[in-house]
Design a protein around this motif. Structure first.
Motif, mmCIF file in Angstrom:
data_model
loop_
_atom_site.group_PDB
_atom_site.id
_atom_site.type_symbol
_atom_site.label_atom_id
_atom_site.label_comp_id
_atom_site.label_asym_id
_atom_site.label_seq_id
_atom_site.Cartn_x
_atom_site.Cartn_y
_atom_site.Cartn_z
ATOM 1 N N ALA B 92 42.254 1.524 104.800
ATOM 2 C CA ALA B 92 43.037 1.483 105.971
ATOM 3 C C ALA B 92 41.856 1.580 107.219
ATOM 4 O O ALA B 92 40.923 2.158 107.156
ATOM 5 C CB ALA B 92 44.013 2.530 105.994
ATOM 6 N N SER B 93 42.191 0.838 108.283
ATOM 7 C CA SER B 93 41.510 1.038 109.507
ATOM 8 C C SER B 93 42.199 1.551 110.580
ATOM 9 O O SER B 93 43.524 1.382 110.821
ATOM 10 C CB SER B 93 40.768 -0.260 109.939
ATOM 11 O OG SER B 93 41.696 -1.171 110.595
ATOM 12 N N SER B 94 41.517 2.086 111.286
ATOM 13 C CA SER B 94 42.269 2.842 112.788
ATOM 14 C C SER B 94 41.110 3.029 113.639
ATOM 15 O O SER B 94 40.054 2.738 113.456
ATOM 16 C CB SER B 94 43.013 4.082 112.551
ATOM 17 O OG SER B 94 42.019 4.886 111.973
ATOM 18 N N LEU B 95 41.464 3.540 114.983
ATOM 19 C CA LEU B 95 40.476 3.890 115.786
ATOM 20 C C LEU B 95 40.223 5.293 115.574
ATOM 21 O O LEU B 95 41.001 5.905 114.817
ATOM 22 C CB LEU B 95 41.169 3.995 117.390
ATOM 23 C CG LEU B 95 41.356 2.436 117.926
ATOM 24 C CD1 LEU B 95 41.949 2.490 119.285
ATOM 25 C CD2 LEU B 95 40.095 1.770 118.111
ATOM 26 N N GLY B 96 39.169 6.035 115.987
ATOM 27 C CA GLY B 96 38.777 7.204 115.411
ATOM 28 C C GLY B 96 38.315 8.227 116.131
ATOM 29 O O GLY B 96 37.530 9.130 116.024
ATOM 30 N N ARG B 97 38.651 7.940 117.893
ATOM 31 C CA ARG B 97 38.220 8.835 118.664
ATOM 32 C C ARG B 97 38.864 10.373 118.503
ATOM 33 O O ARG B 97 39.892 10.346 118.068
ATOM 34 C CB ARG B 97 38.549 8.558 120.051
ATOM 35 C CG ARG B 97 37.767 6.861 120.466
ATOM 36 C CD ARG B 97 38.197 6.710 121.639
ATOM 37 N NE ARG B 97 37.623 5.417 122.045
ATOM 38 C CZ ARG B 97 37.951 4.041 121.357
ATOM 39 N NH1 ARG B 97 39.331 4.204 120.862
ATOM 40 N NH2 ARG B 97 37.448 2.991 121.514
ATOM 41 N N PHE B 101 45.521 10.949 117.250
ATOM 42 C CA PHE B 101 45.656 10.380 116.459
ATOM 43 C C PHE B 101 46.122 9.030 116.591
ATOM 44 O O PHE B 101 46.535 8.495 117.709
ATOM 45 C CB PHE B 101 47.020 11.032 115.913
ATOM 46 C CG PHE B 101 46.514 12.409 115.090
ATOM 47 C CD1 PHE B 101 46.810 13.489 115.556
ATOM 48 C CD2 PHE B 101 46.307 12.473 113.905
ATOM 49 C CE1 PHE B 101 46.584 14.605 115.272
ATOM 50 C CE2 PHE B 101 46.049 13.422 113.102
ATOM 51 C CZ PHE B 101 46.159 14.870 113.746
ATOM 52 N N TYR B 102 45.740 7.954 115.401
ATOM 53 C CA TYR B 102 46.030 6.717 115.672
ATOM 54 C C TYR B 102 46.701 6.013 114.444
ATOM 55 O O TYR B 102 46.594 6.548 113.520
ATOM 56 C CB TYR B 102 44.550 5.867 115.937
ATOM 57 C CG TYR B 102 44.061 6.313 117.280
ATOM 58 C CD1 TYR B 102 43.223 7.297 117.434
ATOM 59 C CD2 TYR B 102 44.497 5.830 118.565
ATOM 60 C CE1 TYR B 102 42.338 7.630 118.489
ATOM 61 C CE2 TYR B 102 43.940 6.032 119.874
ATOM 62 C CZ TYR B 102 42.735 7.032 119.630
ATOM 63 O OH TYR B 102 42.264 7.471 121.099
ATOM 64 N N GLU B 103 47.401 5.114 114.532
ATOM 65 C CA GLU B 103 48.082 4.465 113.636
ATOM 66 C C GLU B 103 47.143 3.729 112.505
ATOM 67 O O GLU B 103 46.170 3.167 113.133
ATOM 68 C CB GLU B 103 48.967 3.305 114.046
ATOM 69 C CG GLU B 103 49.900 2.704 113.141
ATOM 70 C CD GLU B 103 51.073 1.838 113.702
ATOM 71 O OE1 GLU B 103 50.981 1.770 114.947
ATOM 72 O OE2 GLU B 103 51.987 1.393 113.029
ATOM 73 N N GLN B 104 47.323 3.862 111.204
ATOM 74 C CA GLN B 104 46.342 3.247 110.350
ATOM 75 C C GLN B 104 47.087 2.027 109.976
ATOM 76 O O GLN B 104 48.093 1.991 109.477
ATOM 77 C CB GLN B 104 46.043 4.262 109.332
ATOM 78 C CG GLN B 104 45.363 5.624 109.635
ATOM 79 C CD GLN B 104 44.840 6.415 108.286
ATOM 80 O OE1 GLN B 104 44.670 5.870 107.268
ATOM 81 N NE2 GLN B 104 44.578 7.456 108.827
ATOM 82 N N TYR B 105 46.275 1.144 109.560
ATOM 83 C CA TYR B 105 46.663 -0.366 109.014
ATOM 84 C C TYR B 105 45.937 -0.371 107.607
ATOM 85 O O TYR B 105 44.713 -0.399 107.934
ATOM 86 C CB TYR B 105 46.424 -1.324 110.229
ATOM 87 C CG TYR B 105 47.235 -1.121 111.105
ATOM 88 C CD1 TYR B 105 46.688 -0.595 112.513
ATOM 89 C CD2 TYR B 105 48.255 -2.019 111.607
ATOM 90 C CE1 TYR B 105 47.603 -0.386 113.547
ATOM 91 C CE2 TYR B 105 49.004 -1.931 112.680
ATOM 92 C CZ TYR B 105 48.835 -0.848 113.661
ATOM 93 O OH TYR B 105 49.413 -0.828 114.997
ATOM 94 N N PHE B 106 46.987 -1.056 106.645
ATOM 95 C CA PHE B 106 46.343 -1.142 105.519
ATOM 96 C C PHE B 106 45.719 -2.640 105.022
ATOM 97 O O PHE B 106 46.502 -3.633 105.477
ATOM 98 C CB PHE B 106 47.337 -0.778 104.192
ATOM 99 C CG PHE B 106 47.196 0.800 104.158
ATOM 100 C CD1 PHE B 106 47.838 1.644 105.439
ATOM 101 C CD2 PHE B 106 46.569 1.510 103.403
ATOM 102 C CE1 PHE B 106 47.818 3.092 105.222
ATOM 103 C CE2 PHE B 106 46.244 3.085 103.283
ATOM 104 C CZ PHE B 106 46.929 3.753 104.205
ATOM 105 N N GLY B 107 44.823 -2.799 104.207
ATOM 106 C CA GLY B 107 44.317 -4.131 103.752
ATOM 107 C C GLY B 107 45.543 -4.414 102.347
ATOM 108 O O GLY B 107 46.179 -3.551 102.007
ATOM 109 N N PRO B 108 45.220 -5.547 101.773
ATOM 110 C CA PRO B 108 46.045 -5.953 100.517
ATOM 111 C C PRO B 108 45.758 -5.067 99.306
ATOM 112 O O PRO B 108 46.276 -5.149 98.355
ATOM 113 C CB PRO B 108 45.917 -7.406 100.563
ATOM 114 C CG PRO B 108 44.441 -7.594 101.263
ATOM 115 C CD PRO B 108 44.298 -6.575 102.304
#
Lengths: 110, 115
Positions: B92-97, B101-108
């Motif tokens: 999963a990727s997101s912003l990390g400052r 909190f930031y929304e996480q998006y997942f790969g396949p």
């Protein structure tokens, strides 16, 4: 750690029906996301909703943070809505990992 | 806008071997998290990388290690594979400052089978 429970575990509906999925969590959260996992395993983002109400087409979600639950509403179900629905929460700053619920498996019958 | 990508999609390894899985984050994201999903269960957090360092770790043994590169891509390494390591591995990727909190998006995902 925080506990996340979803209900019902399984749901079988006729196409066109409406459904409500529930997510209960045991502690205060600062992040809550709903996902749909398709049969190939891809997690698809539905909502980022730590509080309040959001709508996107036939789907809507409400999170009542003070009472520690979130609801996902699906209206006019389609066969493509089938799959597993997860809610996931993050607790506080410095602990941004997502803790996933137990999931609800939704099957839509044509 | 490219989403999160993972490679390979499937992998079969023998018990005791080592494996490396790869992840490229969504454009603009700087944080990568790894999750393990066993059959019939929800994903479990392994660790998170931000600024090329492991920022947070879940309850996984030291056989699980990772790395983040300057371009924010990441690798997950698993040594001395056990049958129980068979699972779908999600990135999963997101912003990390910090402080938000930031929304996480997942790969396949990468489906690993250990025989």
């Amino acid at each position: 750690g925080i506990q996340v429970e979803q209900s019902p575990p399984d749901l079988i509906l006729q196409e066109g029906a409406n459904s409500t999925l529930r997510c209960n969590f045991s502690d205060s959260v600062n992040n809550l996301q709903w996902f749909h996992q398709n049969p190939w395993g891809q997690l698809i983002n539905l909502f980022y909703i730590p509080s309040g109400t959001k709508q996107n087409g036939r789907l809507s979600a409400t999170t009542v943070a003070t009472e520690r639950y979130s609801l996902l509403y699906i209206s006019s179900s389609q066969t493509t809505d089938s799959g597993v629905y997860f809610c996931a929460v993050a607790v506080n700053f410095g602990n941004e990992k997502l803790t996933f619920g137990t999931g609800t498996r939704l099957t839509i019958i044509p | 806008d490219a989403g999160v990508t993972q490679s390979p999609t499937h992998l079969i390894k023998t018990r005791g071997q080592q494996v490396t899985l790869r992840c490229s984050p969504k454009s603009g994201h700087d944080t990568v998290s790894w999750y393990q999903q066993a059959l019939g269960q929800g994903p479990q957090f392994i660790f998170q990388y931000y600024e090329e360092e492991e920022r947070q770790r879940g309850n996984f043994p030291d056989r699980f290690s990772g790395h983040q590169f300057p371009n924010y891509s990441s690798e997950l390494n698993v040594n001395a594979l056990l049958l129980g390591d068979s699972a779908l591995y999600l990135c999963a990727s997101s912003l990390g400052r910090r402080g938000a909190f930031y929304e996480q998006y997942f790969g396949p995902g990468t489906r690993l089978t250990v025989t």
